[in-house]
Enzyme design. Sequence first.
Site, PDB file in Angstrom:
ATOM      1  N   CYS A  66       3.304   8.448   1.430  1.00  0.00           N
ATOM      2  CA  CYS A  66       3.866   7.455   2.345  1.00  0.00           C
ATOM      3  C   CYS A  66       4.020   6.162   1.553  1.00  0.00           C
ATOM      4  CB  CYS A  66       2.899   7.291   3.520  1.00  0.00           C
ATOM      5  SG  CYS A  66       3.400   6.009   4.660  1.00  0.00           S
ATOM      6  N   CYS A  74      -0.543   5.347  10.040  1.00  0.00           N
ATOM      7  CA  CYS A  74       0.676   4.650  10.465  1.00  0.00           C
ATOM      8  C   CYS A  74       0.324   3.363  11.183  1.00  0.00           C
ATOM      9  CB  CYS A  74       1.461   5.483  11.470  1.00  0.00           C
ATOM     10  SG  CYS A  74       2.261   6.888  10.792  1.00  0.00           S
ATOM     11  N   GLU A  99       0.831  -1.200   0.000  1.00  0.00           N
ATOM     12  CA  GLU A  99       0.000   0.000   0.000  1.00  0.00           C
ATOM     13  C   GLU A  99       0.866   1.250   0.000  1.00  0.00           C
ATOM     14  OE1 GLU A  99      -3.993  -1.601   2.225  1.00  0.00           O
ATOM     15  OE2 GLU A  99      -2.396  -0.901   3.525  1.00  0.00           O
ATOM     16  N   CYS A 120       6.776  -5.772  15.358  1.00  0.00           N
ATOM     17  CA  CYS A 120       6.338  -4.881  16.447  1.00  0.00           C
ATOM     18  C   CYS A 120       4.877  -5.197  16.780  1.00  0.00           C
ATOM     19  CB  CYS A 120       6.491  -3.417  16.035  1.00  0.00           C
ATOM     20  SG  CYS A 120       8.189  -2.980  15.570  1.00  0.00           S
ATOM     21  N   CYS A 140       1.851  -2.959  15.421  1.00  0.00           N
ATOM     22  CA  CYS A 140       1.792  -2.546  14.018  1.00  0.00           C
ATOM     23  C   CYS A 140       1.171  -3.656  13.178  1.00  0.00           C
ATOM     24  CB  CYS A 140       3.203  -2.233  13.527  1.00  0.00           C
ATOM     25  SG  CYS A 140       3.264  -1.777  11.791  1.00  0.00           S
ATOM     26  N   CYS A 155       6.627  -7.086   6.703  1.00  0.00           N
ATOM     27  CA  CYS A 155       7.745  -6.555   7.485  1.00  0.00           C
ATOM     28  C   CYS A 155       8.205  -7.654   8.433  1.00  0.00           C
ATOM     29  CB  CYS A 155       7.301  -5.328   8.289  1.00  0.00           C
ATOM     30  SG  CYS A 155       8.659  -4.485   9.157  1.00  0.00           S
TER      31      CYS A 155
HETATM   32  N1  SAH Z   1       9.675   0.154   9.759  1.00  0.00           N
HETATM   33  C1  SAH Z   1       9.803   1.571   9.795  1.00  0.00           C
HETATM   34  C2  SAH Z   1       8.809   2.321   8.942  1.00  0.00           C
HETATM   35  C3  SAH Z   1       7.371   1.877   8.922  1.00  0.00           C
HETATM   36  S1  SAH Z   1       6.273   2.337  10.188  1.00  0.00           S
HETATM   37  C4  SAH Z   1       9.728   2.070  11.217  1.00  0.00           C
HETATM   38  O1  SAH Z   1       9.382   1.297  12.087  1.00  0.00           O
HETATM   39  O2  SAH Z   1      10.064   3.220  11.464  1.00  0.00           O
HETATM   40  C5  SAH Z   1       6.168   4.072  10.270  1.00  0.00           C
HETATM   41  C6  SAH Z   1       5.885   4.575  11.686  1.00  0.00           C
HETATM   42  O3  SAH Z   1       4.571   4.179  12.126  1.00  0.00           O
HETATM   43  C7  SAH Z   1       6.846   4.017  12.717  1.00  0.00           C
HETATM   44  O4  SAH Z   1       7.256   5.041  13.594  1.00  0.00           O
HETATM   45  C8  SAH Z   1       5.995   3.013  13.448  1.00  0.00           C
HETATM   46  O5  SAH Z   1       6.476   2.690  14.711  1.00  0.00           O
HETATM   47  C9  SAH Z   1       4.664   3.738  13.467  1.00  0.00           C
HETATM   48  N2  SAH Z   1       3.526   2.888  13.812  1.00  0.00           N
HETATM   49  C10 SAH Z   1       3.391   1.562  13.637  1.00  0.00           C
HETATM   50  N3  SAH Z   1       2.211   1.147  14.101  1.00  0.00           N
HETATM   51  C11 SAH Z   1       1.586   2.233  14.591  1.00  0.00           C
HETATM   52  C12 SAH Z   1       0.328   2.456  15.169  1.00  0.00           C
HETATM   53  N4  SAH Z   1      -0.522   1.450  15.346  1.00  0.00           N
HETATM   54  N5  SAH Z   1       0.023   3.721  15.541  1.00  0.00           N
HETATM   55  C13 SAH Z   1       0.879   4.744  15.341  1.00  0.00           C
HETATM   56  N6  SAH Z   1       2.072   4.601  14.765  1.00  0.00           N
HETATM   57  C14 SAH Z   1       2.419   3.363  14.395  1.00  0.00           C
END
Ligand code: SAH
Length: 410
Positions: A158, A403, A145, A169, A172, A165
């Site tokens: 974005c 995000c 996406e 985490c 996410c 991935c």
């Molecule tokens: N892998 C990279 C980029 C992708 S995520 C990274 O982790 O930075 C982009 C951002 O969205 C990251 O800061 C991530 O931690 C955040 N993110 C992931 N899940 C989220 C959520 N449920 N709410 C808010 N931010 C989130």
Amino acid sequence: MSETILPDERTAQVPAATRTGRRQVRPVAEGWTQQLAADGRPALQFASPRRKQPETHLADLTPAERTAKVEELGLPAFRAKQLSTHYFTHCTTDASAMTDLPASGREELVSALLPPLLTEVRRLRTDDGRTIKFLWRLFDGALVESVLMRYPGRITLCISSQAGCGMNCPFCATGQAGLTRNLSAAEIVDQVVAANRAIAQGELGHRPSGAPERVHNIVFMGMGEPLANYKRLMTAVRTLLAPQPDGLGMSARGITVSSVGLVPAIRKLADEDIPLTFALSLHAPDDGLRDELIPVNSRWKVDEALDAARYYFEKTGRRVSIEYALIKDMNDHAWRADLLAQKLNERGRGWVHVNPIPLNPTPGSIWTASERDVTAEFVHRLESAGIPTTLRDTRGKEIDGACGQLAAAE
Ligand code: SAH
């Protein structure tokens, strides 16, 4: 979700008085099963599974390689520039529109250098048409996406760097299915070209002047960990930066690479001597919590990640962003704001700013955003310690485009 107080050894670095008060919720995957490695910790996938990559595309090649390829096809070298102009400047891959190329051999040239990479599956709009999420199918069926957002005075895209991935985490959505594969450089660039095409077609509306617009800013905050796909990321970045017609002529400052904290790769990025913007997804200032919240913290600790971020600033002169998703009763305690400020200030002044973002809940999860007053207190503590702080609100929640919500399901 358990509501235990973290064991003492985990919070040992925090003065006892600041630990009292609110409850501590521990990060536990909810509504899905987090893959574990043999040592019982969340699994990390650094290497992409060996899968066939898409056919080589113009955007995978350097300008010299493009010329060589065109000559291999028995055509004069300048055809490479013409083809690049069609693709990067006019966003077209349609041979019939390329009337400056001789009709004979045109189709062959286009199919050799501009194979279709992204097939549109779905396009969702929200925020009065100012946010659009694209779902793309890749040649092998993998889904990714990208999210296009109009802000006053700029357009931000974005983009994804991987299908899925491997960083796992627990908050996410992207990590839940693991890593399918790395995107090729051209699959990364093509997301931008496709967005520029959509803008040119009026998808985000028009400026009152009618002047043409393009994507100004790119954030690698879609699916994937960009620094785990380093080589292709950098090939894509070089093409995004190359002046037209060799690339998209974008500015390095307008491109943000966001990472969970792959320390050696952050240092390598710093040494590239390209003034990209770097964002570190920190989300916790103490290893006790970050070990559970960001599984890669088992490899590189908070201090190492912050040292690498500081190094990035020193090498590039670019102020680093610290991403901090505020999660109710998990990482939003005032003492954590104080500890974060302390750790940043220990490394100097003026080199960093913090972007707290209220957590976007992931489907099937009871993880929630911090309360308003808690958020305000967190921001206030950072600001009082002299840390520039901007509370972000992410776009596209209603279309699962915010995000951490990108899961790319049909
Ligand atoms: N892998 C990279 C980029 C992708 S995520 C990274 O982790 O930075 C982009 C951002 O969205 C990251 O800061 C991530 O931690 C955040 N993110 C992931 N899940 C989220 C959520 N449920 N709410 C808010 N931010 C989130």
